[in-house]
Scaffold this motif. Structure first.
Motif, PDB file in Angstrom:
ATOM      1  N   ALA A 374      -8.370  26.156  29.412  1.00  0.00           N
ATOM      2  CA  ALA A 374      -7.737  26.606  30.657  1.00  0.00           C
ATOM      3  C   ALA A 374      -7.015  27.936  30.487  1.00  0.00           C
ATOM      4  CB  ALA A 374      -6.751  25.552  31.157  1.00  0.00           C
ATOM      5  N   LEU A 375      -7.281  28.629  29.376  1.00  0.00           N
ATOM      6  CA  LEU A 375      -6.502  29.829  29.053  1.00  0.00           C
ATOM      7  C   LEU A 375      -6.691  30.943  30.088  1.00  0.00           C
ATOM      8  CD1 LEU A 375      -4.614  31.185  27.055  1.00  0.00           C
ATOM      9  CD2 LEU A 375      -6.605  31.903  25.727  1.00  0.00           C
ATOM     10  N   TYR A 376      -7.924  31.344  30.348  1.00  0.00           N
ATOM     11  CA  TYR A 376      -8.146  32.461  31.266  1.00  0.00           C
ATOM     12  C   TYR A 376      -7.672  32.108  32.675  1.00  0.00           C
ATOM     13  CZ  TYR A 376     -10.371  36.333  33.681  1.00  0.00           C
ATOM     14  OH  TYR A 376     -10.586  37.447  34.457  1.00  0.00           O
ATOM     15  N   GLU A 377      -7.935  30.884  33.107  1.00  0.00           N
ATOM     16  CA  GLU A 377      -7.486  30.451  34.427  1.00  0.00           C
ATOM     17  C   GLU A 377      -5.964  30.531  34.534  1.00  0.00           C
ATOM     18  OE1 GLU A 377      -7.705  26.452  37.283  1.00  0.00           O
ATOM     19  OE2 GLU A 377      -8.610  26.461  35.282  1.00  0.00           O
ATOM     20  N   SER A 378      -5.267  30.167  33.468  1.00  0.00           N
ATOM     21  CA  SER A 378      -3.804  30.210  33.468  1.00  0.00           C
ATOM     22  C   SER A 378      -3.301  31.645  33.549  1.00  0.00           C
ATOM     23  CB  SER A 378      -3.260  29.537  32.199  1.00  0.00           C
ATOM     24  OG  SER A 378      -3.652  28.187  32.148  1.00  0.00           O
ATOM     25  N   VAL A 379      -3.952  32.561  32.831  1.00  0.00           N
ATOM     26  CA  VAL A 379      -3.555  33.971  32.882  1.00  0.00           C
ATOM     27  C   VAL A 379      -3.743  34.520  34.297  1.00  0.00           C
ATOM     28  CG1 VAL A 379      -4.095  36.292  32.052  1.00  0.00           C
ATOM     29  CG2 VAL A 379      -4.002  34.374  30.438  1.00  0.00           C
ATOM     30  N   GLN A 380      -4.842  34.165  34.932  1.00  0.00           N
ATOM     31  CA  GLN A 380      -5.082  34.616  36.296  1.00  0.00           C
ATOM     32  C   GLN A 380      -4.012  34.103  37.263  1.00  0.00           C
ATOM     33  OE1 GLN A 380      -7.033  37.146  35.700  1.00  0.00           O
ATOM     34  NE2 GLN A 380      -8.399  36.696  37.431  1.00  0.00           N
ATOM     35  N   GLN A 381      -3.625  32.845  37.103  1.00  0.00           N
ATOM     36  CA  GLN A 381      -2.603  32.285  37.972  1.00  0.00           C
ATOM     37  C   GLN A 381      -1.246  32.944  37.737  1.00  0.00           C
ATOM     38  OE1 GLN A 381      -2.580  28.025  37.557  1.00  0.00           O
ATOM     39  NE2 GLN A 381      -4.705  27.800  38.232  1.00  0.00           N
ATOM     40  N   LEU A 382      -0.949  33.294  36.488  1.00  0.00           N
ATOM     41  CA  LEU A 382       0.306  34.006  36.192  1.00  0.00           C
ATOM     42  C   LEU A 382       0.335  35.366  36.891  1.00  0.00           C
ATOM     43  CD1 LEU A 382       1.018  33.324  32.407  1.00  0.00           C
ATOM     44  CD2 LEU A 382       2.547  32.836  34.323  1.00  0.00           C
ATOM     45  N   ARG A 383      -0.766  36.059  36.839  1.00  0.00           N
ATOM     46  CA  ARG A 383      -0.837  37.363  37.495  1.00  0.00           C
ATOM     47  C   ARG A 383      -0.638  37.242  39.005  1.00  0.00           C
ATOM     48  NH1 ARG A 383      -6.275  39.508  34.402  1.00  0.00           N
ATOM     49  NH2 ARG A 383      -5.262  40.437  32.561  1.00  0.00           N
ATOM     50  N   GLU A 384      -1.214  36.196  39.581  1.00  0.00           N
ATOM     51  CA  GLU A 384      -1.121  36.022  41.029  1.00  0.00           C
ATOM     52  C   GLU A 384       0.309  35.797  41.504  1.00  0.00           C
ATOM     53  OE1 GLU A 384      -3.745  32.845  41.941  1.00  0.00           O
ATOM     54  OE2 GLU A 384      -5.591  33.987  41.518  1.00  0.00           O
ATOM     55  N   ILE A 385       1.154  35.235  40.658  1.00  0.00           N
ATOM     56  CA  ILE A 385       2.548  34.980  41.064  1.00  0.00           C
ATOM     57  C   ILE A 385       3.511  36.017  40.499  1.00  0.00           C
ATOM     58  CG2 ILE A 385       2.168  32.505  41.366  1.00  0.00           C
ATOM     59  CD1 ILE A 385       3.474  32.034  38.658  1.00  0.00           C
ATOM     60  N   GLY A 386       2.956  37.153  40.005  1.00  0.00           N
ATOM     61  CA  GLY A 386       3.817  38.262  39.587  1.00  0.00           C
ATOM     62  C   GLY A 386       4.039  38.395  38.105  1.00  0.00           C
ATOM     63  N   GLY A 387       3.303  37.674  37.286  1.00  0.00           N
ATOM     64  CA  GLY A 387       3.461  37.779  35.841  1.00  0.00           C
ATOM     65  C   GLY A 387       2.858  39.060  35.293  1.00  0.00           C
ATOM     66  N   SER A 388       3.471  39.611  34.266  1.00  0.00           N
ATOM     67  CA  SER A 388       2.963  40.831  33.623  1.00  0.00           C
ATOM     68  C   SER A 388       3.300  40.778  32.136  1.00  0.00           C
ATOM     69  CB  SER A 388       3.586  42.074  34.260  1.00  0.00           C
ATOM     70  OG  SER A 388       4.997  42.076  34.083  1.00  0.00           O
ATOM     71  N   GLY A 389       2.666  41.659  31.388  1.00  0.00           N
ATOM     72  CA  GLY A 389       2.916  41.690  29.944  1.00  0.00           C
ATOM     73  C   GLY A 389       2.617  40.357  29.287  1.00  0.00           C
ATOM     74  N   VAL A 390       1.480  39.780  29.616  1.00  0.00           N
ATOM     75  CA  VAL A 390       1.147  38.441  29.125  1.00  0.00           C
ATOM     76  C   VAL A 390       0.767  38.503  27.644  1.00  0.00           C
ATOM     77  CG1 VAL A 390      -0.347  36.441  29.413  1.00  0.00           C
ATOM     78  CG2 VAL A 390       0.331  37.806  31.412  1.00  0.00           C
ATOM     79  N   LEU A 391       1.440  37.694  26.841  1.00  0.00           N
ATOM     80  CA  LEU A 391       1.165  37.594  25.412  1.00  0.00           C
ATOM     81  C   LEU A 391       0.622  36.209  25.100  1.00  0.00           C
ATOM     82  CD1 LEU A 391       4.434  39.221  23.985  1.00  0.00           C
ATOM     83  CD2 LEU A 391       2.252  40.344  24.490  1.00  0.00           C
ATOM     84  N   ILE A 392      -0.383  36.141  24.203  1.00  0.00           N
ATOM     85  CA  ILE A 392      -1.017  34.865  23.863  1.00  0.00           C
ATOM     86  C   ILE A 392      -1.077  34.724  22.346  1.00  0.00           C
ATOM     87  CG2 ILE A 392      -3.130  33.500  24.005  1.00  0.00           C
ATOM     88  CD1 ILE A 392      -3.731  34.975  26.619  1.00  0.00           C
ATOM     89  N   SER A 393      -0.679  33.574  21.840  1.00  0.00           N
ATOM     90  CA  SER A 393      -0.752  33.309  20.402  1.00  0.00           C
ATOM     91  C   SER A 393      -1.112  31.844  20.176  1.00  0.00           C
ATOM     92  CB  SER A 393       0.579  33.643  19.724  1.00  0.00           C
ATOM     93  OG  SER A 393       1.646  32.901  20.305  1.00  0.00           O
ATOM     94  N   PRO A 394      -1.920  31.571  19.145  1.00  0.00           N
ATOM     95  CA  PRO A 394      -2.315  30.177  18.882  1.00  0.00           C
ATOM     96  C   PRO A 394      -1.146  29.368  18.326  1.00  0.00           C
ATOM     97  CG  PRO A 394      -3.152  31.628  17.160  1.00  0.00           C
ATOM     98  CD  PRO A 394      -2.552  32.518  18.206  1.00  0.00           C
TER      99      PRO A 394
END
Length: 415
Positions: A374-394
């Motif tokens: 669900a990673l890419y879907e979650s990033v897209q949803q974050l962007r839609e609600i105003g998220g920026s500077g998204v960082l991802i780490s395992p």
């Protein structure tokens, strides 16, 4: 010094040799045992070890009672070290060492020719490299306290003994299934289920269904439970797929992973023919866990490390900045999206910056845990609600407040 024949229990004196060409089993079953595959159990009598042949004609319950009555004589507390049995060869061995390494429990094996090693992070623990079936047998005899084997091996050689307890039933590797396979051609061409196989008129007392397998305990039990009355089993190790083509068996019962080898040898699995699904499991002896606190402590540590690592596999930490009026307002916005709830919910904290000489929270940082799928879907949803500077780490570990499997184990032990 081992016991003399006169000192041995009566049931061992009366037990016929498993080297007989054909030993009758209940319900018209028979099992041919070759001289090269004699089934023996290493049993301890008052601290001494003796090889005792277990009669194949005994029922599962009788075999379990015999093993239990003999092994109950050993005293686990006499041994000070804690012994962990690991597979010695093959893919299972490599995957087991990889799991331990991922959990910061690397095995220190100075001499690869030696069967004993250590895990520096675990105090007073000896690692013994053994064949999987010997791990189960030595757990039964009290010579090991813990072991990692496939569930198929545990089921075949554990004989349902109540002293063996599965501590973790899904270590995530060694996946396979124990399954019946028959030829695609000849009289089996239109046979596609276990029920159809059992109802074939060809099987009689004079000409029973012949099954080649290395599972001399699980095989007969499964076939009996599924209504087969005219069936014989022959033991074999390796290359079972050739048995039907050679005319020495009508069907095979073997471990299947991808099924490619079956297809290449014109064999097929059938509906209802899966005996069990298997993967690597962590096993302990009830006696060791009850009698020794140090064994319980080590078991708990290993279990928690396994659980924390396995739960983290395929999970990612996602961090993003978001403008908002308050932590509550930002949290509500995040929770309005279906993929952003995290483990318990998002962590929201202010990000302070200096503006017009004052330190003020301009942004809020949110942290959530997201599965890989669900990673890419979650990033897209974050962007839609105003998220920026998204960082991802395992993620490496996810530790619970209390490991559920440990609680379940304590309940089984009634501790």
């Amino acid at each position: 010094m081992s016991l003399s024949r006169l000192q041995q229990p009566r049931y061992l004196q009366q037990c016929p040799s498993p080297l007989s060409p054909s030993i009758p089993l209940p319900c018209s079953f028979s099992f041919r045992v070759s001289p090269y595959s004699q089934r023996q159990r290493r049993l301890r009598f008052g601290g001494h070890t003796s090889s005792v042949a277990v009669c194949c004609s005994l029922s599962q319950q009788q075999q379990s009672q015999i093993l239990s009555s003999v092994t109950n004589g050993s005293t686990v507390s006499d041994r000070k070290e804690i012994r962990l049995g690991l597979p010695s060869k093959g893919r299972m061995a490599a995957d087991t060492l990889d799991l331990l390494k991922d959990c910061q429990l690397s095995v220190k094996h100075v001499n690869p020719r030696q069967y004993v090693a250590e895990i520096p992070q675990l105090t007073n623990v000896e690692v013994w490299f053994q064949r999987p079936k010997d791990i189960v047998r030595k757990l039964l005899s009290g010579d090991l306290d813990l072991g990692i084997v496939g569930y198929d091996t545990f089921s075949e050689f554990g004989l349902g003994n109540e002293d063996l307890i599965i501590v973790h039933d899904a270590l995530g590797y060694g996946e396979c299934r124990l399954s019946i396979a028959i030829p695609k051609y000849g009289i089996f061409e239109n046979i596609n289920s276990l029920r159809e196989l059992a109802q074939m008129p060809q099987w009689t007392t004079e000409k029973p269904l012949r099954v080649a397998t290395g599972f001399s305990h699980l095989g007969p039990k499964f076939m009996k439970d599924n209504g087969f009355t005219h069936v014989t089993f022959s033991t074999a190790d390796g290359a079972l797929e050739a048995a039907p083509a050679m005319g020495i068996a009508d069907a095979i019962l073997d471990l299947v992973s991808s099924g490619t080898t079956l297809k290449e040898n014109n064999l097929k699995e059938i509906e209802g023919g899966v005996v069990l699904e298997s993967q690597a499991v962590l096993v302990a002896t009830r006696k060791s866990l009850i009698q020794r606190e140090d064994v319980r402590d080590i078991t708990k540590e290993i279990l928690e490390r396994f659980e924390a690592h396995l739960r983290a596999v395929g999970q990612f930490t996602v961090t993003a900045n978001m403008r908002g009026s308050s932590t509550e307002e930002v949290a509500a916005r995040v929770l309005s999206q279906p993929s952003l709830s995290g483990l318990q919910g998002p962590t929201v904290s202010p990000v302070f910056c200096k503006r017009d000489g004052e330190v003020v929270p301009d942004f809020y940082a949110i942290v959530i845990c997201v599965p890989k799928k669900a990673l890419y879907e979650s990033v897209q949803q974050l962007r839609e609600i105003g998220g920026s500077g998204v960082l991802i780490s395992p993620l490496t570990y996810i530790f619970e407040e209390v490991t559920p499997r440990w609680q379940d184990l304590l309940l089984k032990l009634e501790l």
